[in-house]
Design a protein around this motif. Structure first.
Motif, mmCIF file in Angstrom:
data_model
loop_
_atom_site.group_PDB
_atom_site.id
_atom_site.type_symbol
_atom_site.label_atom_id
_atom_site.label_comp_id
_atom_site.label_asym_id
_atom_site.label_seq_id
_atom_site.Cartn_x
_atom_site.Cartn_y
_atom_site.Cartn_z
ATOM 1 N N LYS A 97 0.836 -1.202 0.000
ATOM 2 C CA LYS A 97 0.000 0.000 0.000
ATOM 3 C C LYS A 97 0.869 1.248 0.000
ATOM 4 N N ILE A 98 2.017 1.176 0.700
ATOM 5 C CA ILE A 98 2.944 2.293 0.802
ATOM 6 C C ILE A 98 4.361 1.740 0.708
ATOM 7 N N GLY A 156 12.863 9.420 2.381
ATOM 8 C CA GLY A 156 11.961 10.489 2.769
ATOM 9 C C GLY A 156 10.795 10.725 1.822
ATOM 10 N N VAL A 157 10.544 9.766 0.935
ATOM 11 C CA VAL A 157 9.425 9.880 -0.008
ATOM 12 C C VAL A 157 8.513 8.666 0.159
ATOM 13 N N ALA A 158 7.208 8.913 0.172
ATOM 14 C CA ALA A 158 6.205 7.842 0.251
ATOM 15 C C ALA A 158 5.535 7.694 -1.104
ATOM 16 N N TYR A 159 5.517 6.471 -1.592
ATOM 17 C CA TYR A 159 4.861 6.128 -2.848
ATOM 18 C C TYR A 159 3.625 5.316 -2.491
ATOM 19 N N ARG A 188 -9.121 7.903 1.294
ATOM 20 C CA ARG A 188 -8.182 6.780 1.432
ATOM 21 C C ARG A 188 -6.739 7.253 1.247
ATOM 22 N N VAL A 189 -6.518 8.144 0.277
ATOM 23 C CA VAL A 189 -5.188 8.716 0.070
ATOM 24 C C VAL A 189 -4.729 9.422 1.340
ATOM 25 N N GLU A 190 -5.613 10.229 1.911
ATOM 26 C CA GLU A 190 -5.267 10.980 3.124
ATOM 27 C C GLU A 190 -4.909 10.044 4.276
ATOM 28 N N GLN A 201 -0.593 7.495 7.575
ATOM 29 C CA GLN A 201 0.095 6.268 7.985
ATOM 30 C C GLN A 201 1.573 6.320 7.599
ATOM 31 N N ALA A 202 1.880 6.995 6.503
ATOM 32 C CA ALA A 202 3.260 7.114 6.029
ATOM 33 C C ALA A 202 4.022 8.242 6.724
ATOM 34 N N GLY A 203 3.319 9.012 7.575
ATOM 35 C CA GLY A 203 3.954 10.148 8.220
ATOM 36 C C GLY A 203 3.976 11.374 7.330
ATOM 37 N N SER A 204 2.993 11.474 6.459
ATOM 38 C CA SER A 204 2.911 12.588 5.511
ATOM 39 C C SER A 204 1.524 13.210 5.586
ATOM 40 N N SER A 205 1.214 14.049 4.606
ATOM 41 C CA SER A 205 -0.084 14.721 4.566
ATOM 42 C C SER A 205 -0.307 15.277 3.159
#
Length: 112
Positions: free
Chosen positions: A13-14, A19-22, A43-45, A50-54
């Protein structure tokens, strides 16, 4: 280091690296393009969190529509969702999606 989250036999899923989430492609539930887009972006949000991003950290988004005639309807939801001043680089095209009931799929890459 590569970190995989929500990994199954076919995909993760991730995937995080340097430092980049795909994120894997996200689809949504609903009868209309607007409903599916809203659900998809929700779902993206969740995956970004979960990836530590926004959404503010999105770098790129690829949007696939089953029919480009739905471009304006999808954009009405997208434009309301993307944080002001944080629009990612984005591409949008038409493609046959995995199931006939799907109208939109969104793939996001974001900084962590």
């Amino acid at each position: 280091m590569i970190e995989r989250i929500g990994t199954g036999a076919r995909m993760s899923k991730i995937v995080k690296h340097n430092g980049v989430a795909y994120l894997c492609g996200q689809v949504g539930d609903g009868a209309t393009v607007a409903e599916q887009t809203r659900d998809c972006l929700s779902r993206v949000e969740a995956l970004l969190a979960q990836a530590g991003s926004s959404p503010e950290k999105m770098l790129q988004a690829i949007v696939w529509l089953a029919d480009m005639a739905d471009f304006a309807e999808m954009n009405s939801v997208w434009d309301a969702w993307v944080p002001q001043g944080h629009a990612p680089a984005r591409a949008c095209g038409e493609a046959r999606l995995a199931r006939p009931d799907l109208k939109v799929e969104i793939i996001v890459t974001a900084a962590c």
